[in-house]
Structures are given as structure tokens and as C-alpha cells.
Design a protein around this motif. Structure first.
Motif, mmCIF file in Angstrom:
data_model
loop_
_atom_site.group_PDB
_atom_site.id
_atom_site.type_symbol
_atom_site.label_atom_id
_atom_site.label_comp_id
_atom_site.label_asym_id
_atom_site.label_seq_id
_atom_site.Cartn_x
_atom_site.Cartn_y
_atom_site.Cartn_z
ATOM 1 N N ALA A 70 -14.380 -6.003 25.087
ATOM 2 C CA ALA A 70 -14.686 -7.436 25.131
ATOM 3 C C ALA A 70 -14.078 -8.146 26.326
ATOM 4 N N ILE A 73 -16.207 -10.695 28.327
ATOM 5 C CA ILE A 73 -16.855 -11.801 27.612
ATOM 6 C C ILE A 73 -16.224 -13.132 28.004
ATOM 7 N N MET A 75 -16.348 -17.465 27.115
ATOM 8 C CA MET A 75 -16.733 -18.465 26.119
ATOM 9 C C MET A 75 -16.836 -19.815 26.808
ATOM 10 N N GLU A 79 -17.950 -23.454 22.525
ATOM 11 C CA GLU A 79 -18.522 -22.244 21.923
ATOM 12 C C GLU A 79 -17.445 -21.502 21.141
ATOM 13 N N GLY A 80 -17.729 -21.222 19.856
ATOM 14 C CA GLY A 80 -16.778 -20.509 19.026
ATOM 15 C C GLY A 80 -15.559 -21.361 18.713
ATOM 16 N N CYS A 104 -17.891 -17.797 16.275
ATOM 17 C CA CYS A 104 -18.907 -17.091 17.074
ATOM 18 C C CYS A 104 -18.684 -15.595 16.912
ATOM 19 N N THR A 105 -19.753 -14.875 16.594
ATOM 20 C CA THR A 105 -19.652 -13.432 16.319
ATOM 21 C C THR A 105 -19.756 -12.568 17.583
ATOM 22 N N LYS A 106 -19.804 -13.208 18.758
ATOM 23 C CA LYS A 106 -20.045 -12.473 20.007
ATOM 24 C C LYS A 106 -19.047 -11.335 20.208
ATOM 25 N N VAL A 107 -17.771 -11.600 20.039
ATOM 26 C CA VAL A 107 -16.749 -10.580 20.285
ATOM 27 C C VAL A 107 -16.813 -9.492 19.216
ATOM 28 N N ASP A 108 -17.012 -9.870 17.950
ATOM 29 C CA ASP A 108 -17.090 -8.888 16.866
ATOM 30 C C ASP A 108 -18.248 -7.924 17.067
ATOM 31 N N LEU A 109 -19.382 -8.436 17.550
ATOM 32 C CA LEU A 109 -20.557 -7.586 17.761
ATOM 33 C C LEU A 109 -20.305 -6.556 18.858
ATOM 34 N N VAL A 110 -19.541 -6.934 19.880
ATOM 35 C CA VAL A 110 -19.254 -6.010 20.992
ATOM 36 C C VAL A 110 -18.219 -4.967 20.588
#
Length: 421
Positions: A70, A73, A75, A79-80, A104-110
Motif C-alpha cells: 500500500a 496509495i 488519499m 477521502e477516508g 475507505c476500503t482502498k488500502v484493505d483491498l490492496v
């Protein structure tokens, strides 16, 4: 039993010690966050830094499983959870991330990491938002509370100071051109200086021990030569002993000359006088007969502040090095340039050049590819120039020749002057 106040003081002292332990900001912050993770008992933590050019937050430090995935990434403000904190400049506790619309799920998804709860605080220094501190997943099924917020407020303040100081340090590095390459070069020069000093002491001892046996060998060989005049074969053997003894005697002399090189005594002299002195010494060298010196026009009345004898010796050593490289003769071009603060001497030949793999070693003591000589000529040049506060640079192209450039301070400070004003 420790009170809440004493725990806060202890935390502040420990964190301050960590943050002030190094000038490497990444090392400091990583160690600091490791301490914070243990203090608050969490699974992961991160420090976001503000990028003022894009109004985005990027990871300055990211700790936890799969954290590296991550790292790139970013932000946006708003955001988040961290973006919300950056916008509002307020701390926030999120007991259940899955039920909070700001998450925000962006980091969890990565990363594949599962965020359950969060605490995030703005990092502010002197009224300016520096970044956001975020801790994730309180261990043992617990959630973050006001006690954690109180402790982490202290932490965020300390981290803010560290980040601002790091930026100031980076600007100072840039201002004074203290690049890693220059620092490394300085370190290498210091190491070389210490090594040469130690080697000089060792060589002096060896030379002292070798001198008497070599003189005895040469003396007895000359006696044998007189006794064996009628035996041609034995005379040839004795000739070899005498030649090799003479070579060793010269080597001992060269070593003693190098180790006994006196401290430079600079005086103000005309540049033309210095070069005339060097050329006069060179004319007495047997190798000078097969070379031509091409000297550029000198500035009228130009003066430098150097030890004339030592600088002349350095130039002669460079002439000799060029002449030895040009076995069939050639031209040695000598030029000078100067400005208000520095003087440069260039000695360039049209010889065969130096192999690339040998370039890093040419100034090392006793390194030589020649059949004769001690390999101390260029080492002496480097030492003389360094003692004058200058440096030697070299370029060489195979088949086209080699150029040495000696760069020295033109004048010394008043407290260093020993010659006429």
C-alpha cells in the motif's frame, strides 16, 4: 502505582528519546511507531504526510502485515478517515469501520488486511497541518477510548516536531550541497588519509630494516665482480645481483623520501617562477630527453601561495609519469588557469592511457604496472596536493592519453601566512 499523569510524562520522555536518536527521519518514525504500537496495543499503524502541491496525503510510515503493498496509495483531503481528519483537523475514534461512512476500503483491498476499528489524529506543528497519525485494530477485541486519545495527542505533537525538523535538515543539506555522494567522498578521503599514514609508518620501518642488508649485498657483489673478471658467466650473475640491489636501494630511498616528506610551508610566489623551477628540475631527469614540454602562456604577474619545492616535485612526478607511459617519446602539455580563489595545473600526455580497471588504484602506494619504480610517484603527488587543501582529478582514454588536474586554493588565510605579504 503510577498515576495517569506520570504515565503521560513517561511516554513523553521515552518517545522524545526515540525521536532524537537519529537524523534519519524514516528510522526515527519507524522506531517511534513501533513504540506506540506496543504502548496502545494495536495491530498496525501509519503516518500520512501532507503533499501541499496536490492536497493529498501519502504514506510516510506504514507498519503492519502486507504494508509494502500500500506504500504508493495516496488519499485526497476528505477521502477516508484520514482525509476527514485532514479536512477537519480533528481527532476521531471509529469503533466499527464497517459501519462508518467515512471509512475507505482502498488500502484493505490492496493489502488484504481487515480494518475493524480506527483512531486517527491530525499532526499539527505551529498551526500548520503536517500529516495524520492513524492506528488500526486495538488488540484483544477492545476498542479505542479517550485514554488512548490523550496519550496519542502527545505522540502526534512529538511526531509533528520530528517531521518539521526533518524537512529543515533536508533543506540545510541541499543548501550546503551535503549530498550523499559528497559525504561518501569525504569519508573515503579520510579513510585513505588514515590508511596512508599507517602505511607510511610501516614502510619507514621496513625501509630502515632493509637498507643495511641491501647495501651489504651490493658491496660484496662488487667485490665478487672484481675477483671473477675472467669468468663471464659468473660475472653476468653478479651483474644481475648488482642491478637488482641498485633497484632495491632506489626503492628504499623512494620510500624514505615519501615518509619523510615535510609539512608544507606555503609562501607567496609568482606562478611563472614555480613552473620555471619545476621545468629546471625536469631537465635534469634522464627521461626528459625524449619528451617535449608544451607550456601555455601564463598570466603576467600571477601569484599563488604554495610550497614551491613541493609543488615543483609534484609537477616533476607527473612529467615523469607521462614520460614513462610514452616509451617512444611524445608531448606533455602543461597549462594553468586561475581565478580569484583557486589555481589549476593541467598535465596532459598523448600516451597509451590507463586501463579503466586500474583508474581507482593509481594513487595507491606501491601500485604500478611498470617494470621499474616503486609506485609512489602519484601517491606523493596526491599527498602534496591534499596537504595544500586541494584535490587531484584524472581522466584517461585508452589510446589517447591521460590528463591530471591539480586544483588548489590560490591563497591562504592571513593566520596561515609565513611568507612575505
Amino acid at each position: 502505582m503510577k498515576t495517569a499523569y506520570s504515565r503521560k510524562i513517561e511516554t513523553l520522555v521515552k518517545l522524545s528519546a526515540i525521536i532524537n536518536s537519529s537524523l534519519d527521519i524514516l528510522e526515527v518514525l519507524d522506531n517511534g511507531m513501533r513504540f506506540v504500537e506496543e504502548l496502545v496495543d494495536v495491530e498496525a499503524s501509519s503516518i500520512f504526510e501532507v503533499d501541499p502541491a496536490s492536497d493529498e496525503l501519502f504514506f510516510r510510515v506504514l507498519r503492519g502485515e502486507e504494508a509494502q503493498k500500500a506504500k504508493k496509495i495516496r488519499m485526497k483531503f476528505g477521502e477516508g478517515v484520514v482525509g476527514w481528519v485532514a479536512n477537519s483537523r480533528e481527532a476521531v475514534i471509529v469503533p466499527d469501520a464497517s459501519k462508518d461512512t467515512r471509512f475507505c476500503t482502498k488500502v484493505d483491498l490492496v493489502t488484504g488486511f481487515k480494518t475493524r476499528n480506527i483512531i486517527a489524529l491530525p499532526i499539527i506543528n505551529k498551526g500548520e497541518l503536517v500529516g495524520v497519525l492513524e492506528l488500526i485494530n486495538k488488540r484483544n477485541g477492545k476498542t479505542f477510548d479517550d485514554k488512548d486519545l490523550e496519550i496519542l495527542t502527545i505522540v502526534a505533537n512529538q511526531i509533528g516536531i520530528a517531521m518539521v525538523n526533518a524537512k529543515l535538515y533536508a533543506r540545510l543539506q541541499k543548501k550546503f550541497s551535503l549530498t550523499r555522494a559528497e559525504l561518501k567522498k569525504t569519508q573515503e578521503q579520510l579513510i585513505r588519509s588514515e590508511r596512508l599514514s599507517a602505511l607510511g609508518e610501516l614502510s619507514q620501518g621496513v625501509a630502515h630494516e632493509v637498507r643495511n642488508p641491501i647495501m651489504s649485498i651490493g658491496g660484496f657483489a662488487r667485490r665478487l665482480q672484481k675477483k671473477l673478471q675472467n669468468d663471464k658467466i659468473l660475472c653476468e650473475y653478479v651483474d644481475i645481483i648488482l642491478k637488482e640491489s641498485a633497484r632495491l636501494e632506489q626503492m628504499v630511498k623512494d620510500i624514505e623520501d615519501y615518509t619523510a616528506l615535510p609539512e608544507a610551508v606555503p609562501r607567496e610566489i609568482r606562478l611563472s617562477e614555480l613552473l620555471q623551477n619545476a621545468l629546471a628540475s625536469w631537465e635534469n631527469d634522464p627521461l626528459s630527453a625524449k619528451t617535449k614540454i608544451q607550456l601555455n602562456t601564463l598570466p603576467e604577474g600571477a601569484a599563488v601561495y604554495v610550497d614551491m619545492a613541493q609543488l615543483a616535485q609534484a609537477l616533476v612526478n607527473l612529467f615523469r609519469n607521462s614520460a614513462e607511459a610514452m616509451r617512444d617519446g611524445g608531448t606533455i602539455a602543461v597549462s594553468t588557469s586561475l581565478n580569484e580563489h583557486h589555481v589549476k595545473f593541467s598535465v596532459r600526455d598523448n600516451g597509451p592511457g590507463i586501463a579503466p580497471e586500474d583508474l581507482p588504484r593509481v594513487f595507491d602506494p606501491f601500485f604500478t604496472k611498470k617494470t621499474r619504480g616503486t609506485g609512489l610517484g602519484l601517491t606523493t603527488v596526491n599527498r602534496i596536493v591534499t596537504d595544500h587543501g586541494g584535490e587531484v582529478k584524472m581522466t584517461s582514454v585508452m589510446g589517447r592519453g591521460t590528463e591530471f588536474i591539480l586544483s588548489l586554493p590560490r591563497f591562504a588565510t592571513e593566520c596561515q601566512r609565513v611568507g612575505p605579504p
